[in-house]
Structures are given as structure tokens and as C-alpha cells.
Design an enzyme around this catalytic site. Structure first.
Site, PDB file in Angstrom:
ATOM      1  NE  ARG A   1     -88.457  21.031  -3.630  1.00  0.00           N
ATOM      2  CZ  ARG A   1     -89.153  20.042  -3.074  1.00  0.00           C
ATOM      3  NH1 ARG A   1     -90.215  20.315  -2.330  1.00  0.00           N
ATOM      4  NH2 ARG A   1     -88.803  18.795  -3.254  1.00  0.00           N
TER       5      ARG A   1
ATOM      6  NE  ARG B   1     -81.062  20.236  -6.079  1.00  0.00           N
ATOM      7  CZ  ARG B   1     -81.625  19.277  -5.342  1.00  0.00           C
ATOM      8  NH1 ARG B   1     -80.898  18.453  -4.647  1.00  0.00           N
ATOM      9  NH2 ARG B   1     -82.914  19.179  -5.297  1.00  0.00           N
TER      10      ARG B   1
END
Ligand code: AP5
Ligand code: MG
Length: 220
Positions: A176, A93
Site C-alpha cells: 500500500r 489518490r
């Protein structure tokens, strides 16, 4: 797809369908699906020290620090069941995670074969996640209106109780997505440079249509 090209990454924003497609692909390819988010949620459920640390970040929709995630993910990739391939959902990520992954695989004569990018609009991501229902027992994922279970509140696969994830409240979801755009979206260019990126599926496609597209891309 050839036998050796089974080291795959599913790249996409929260709600893009990584977990949904991973569940289908793991059956099709016979390789394990590894979700760092699921590993953290299992640790939270068991009350481990890792779970407590991860929860403090996940509840806010922030990333768990690289050092923690990298150690967990690389350790999992050294398990015997990853020998013939793996499907990574939610890792890497960050660029630091991608660098660590590449170096670790190279050290054992392995490499990533394909990175499947699922691109979905922000409003569709929010709509999907805020309607998501997850089975407490087996982790299967549903959507209140798009993918409803046959019996309300119960999992089709195992009969377990369906629940909402703690980080699926709209404000957290929007954070997010911002965190994804800032930290993870640049990995598309990272893997494009390495000629590994494949874009799959349009935002409006159904899960089965996305899966058909992935199967086609992989040449299965
Ligand atoms: P993680 O668990 O990985 O969550 P996420 O990336 O935010 O992604 P989601 O699981 O929400 O979405 P998904 O893409 O799997 O979509 P799904 O298939 O469920 O991570 C959670 C947290 O853990 C992070 O915020 C972070 O704190 C931490 N973390 C994890 N990995 C980390 C890392 N590497 N580094 C640092 N921190 C890390 O689908 C969503 C919904 O849409 C469902 O309801 C589904 O039924 C529905 N749906 C799916 N596909 C379709 C479709 N085609 N059409 C309509 N509906 C659909
Ligand atoms: Mg997921």
C-alpha cells in the site's frame, strides 16, 4: 478560518493519520468526513456488488479502479450535508481522480480550499498500521501501544469490540505504501502548483499535536 474555506482534503500515506485527524476535525468544523476506504469497507460488510469488487483490490493493497472510486466519491459530495464543506480522507489518490474532483466541484460553483499533507516516514507508517485496532461498531481507531483503549479490546467511545483491518498485515501495508508513492504522492506537487497544499505535522508528533497544527494552519 472563513466560513467558505471548508472544502478540505487530507493527503497522506496509509497510516499517516488521515482517519485519526478526520475524526477530530469533523467535530471541530461541523462538516462531514468522507473516507472512500470506509465506504468500501461498509459495502464489504453488507456484501454488495461494489464491496465484492473493491475487496479484490483492497486485499492486495492495490487501488480500486478510478472509474469506480470517482463515481462513488462525486455522488457523495452532491449530498446536502456537503453544501457547507467536507473533509476528504483518501480521495483523490490519482491525478485522474484529482482532475475529476476539480471539474465536478467547479460545475457546482465549488472548489477545494486546502490540501493538508501529512508526511510520515515509511518505518513509522508500518509501525503504526501493524499496531492499529479499529472498533467494529463505530470505526474509532486505536494503537496497541501508542493509543491503547482504556479497557483491553473494547472501544472507549461505544464499548464495541476492537479488531484488526484485513489489509493491515505487514506485506500488504508495504505494498500500500509503494502504491501510494507511485500514484498518490505526485498529488502533493499537483496541489502545490495550484497553491492549495499545506504541510502539517512532523512524523513524530502525537495526534493532539498534529491536530493543533492543523487548527493553526486553517486559522480556526
Ligand atoms: P483507506 O481506508 O483510505 O486506507 P489508507 O489510505 O491505506 O489509510 P489508513 O486508513 O490505513 O491510514 P490513515 O491515514 O487513516 O491512518 P489512521 O488515522 O488510521 O483505503 C483502504 C483501501 O481502499 C486502499 O488500499 C484502496 O484499495 C481502497 N481505496 C480507498 N480510497 C481509494 C481511492 N481514492 N482510489 C482507489 N482506491 C481507494 O492511523 C493509523 C494508526 O496510527 C492508528 O492505529 C492510529 O491510532 C495511529 N496514529 C494516528 N496518528 C498517530 C500519531 N500522530 N502518532 C502515533 N500514532 C498515530
Ligand atoms: Mg483511514
Amino acid at each position: 478560518m472563513t466560513k467558505q474555506s471548508k472544502n478540505l482534503i487530507l493527503l497522506g500515506a496509509p497510516g499517516s493519520g488521515k482517519g485519526t485527524q478526520a475524526a477530530k476535525l469533523t467535530k471541530r468544523l461541523g462538516v462531514p468526513a468522507i473516507s472512500t476506504g470506509d465506504i468500501f469497507r461498509e459495502n464489504i460488510a453488507k456484501g454488495t456488488a461494489l464491496g465484492k469488487e473493491a475487496k479484490s483490490y483492497m486485499d492486495r493493497g492495490e487501488l480500486v479502479p478510478d472509474a469506480v472510486v470517482i463515481a462513488i466519491a462525486l455522488d457523495r459530495l452532491d449530498a446536502p450535508d456537503c453544501k457547507d464543506g467536507f473533509l476528504l480522507d483518501g480521495f483523490p489518490r490519482t491525478t485522474a481522480q484529482a482532475d475529476a474532483l476539480g471539474a465536478h466541484l467547479a460545475a457546482s460553483g465549488r472548489a477545494i480550499d486546502r490540501v493538508l499533507l501529512m508526511d510520515v516516514s515509511t518505518e513509522e507508517l508500518v509501525r503504526r498500521i501493524t499496531g492499529r485496532l479499529v472498533c467494529k461498531a463505530c470505526g474509532a481507531s486505536y494503537h496497541e501501544t501508542d493509543i491503547p483503549p482504556a479497557r483491553e479490546g473494547l472501544c472507549d467511545a461505544c464499548g464495541g469490540a476492537l479488531t484488526k483491518r484485513g489489509d493491515d498485515e505487514e506485506a500488504t501495508v508495504r505494498n500500500r505504501i509503494e502504491v501510494y508513492n507511485a500514484n498518490t504522492a505526485p498529488l502533493a506537487a499537483y496541489y502545490e502548483e495550484r497553491k492549495l497544499l499545506v504541510r502539517v505535522a512532523s512524523g513524530a508528533a502525537t495526534p493532539d499535536a498534529v491536530f493543533a497544527d492543523i487548527v493553526k494552519v486553517l486559522g480556526e
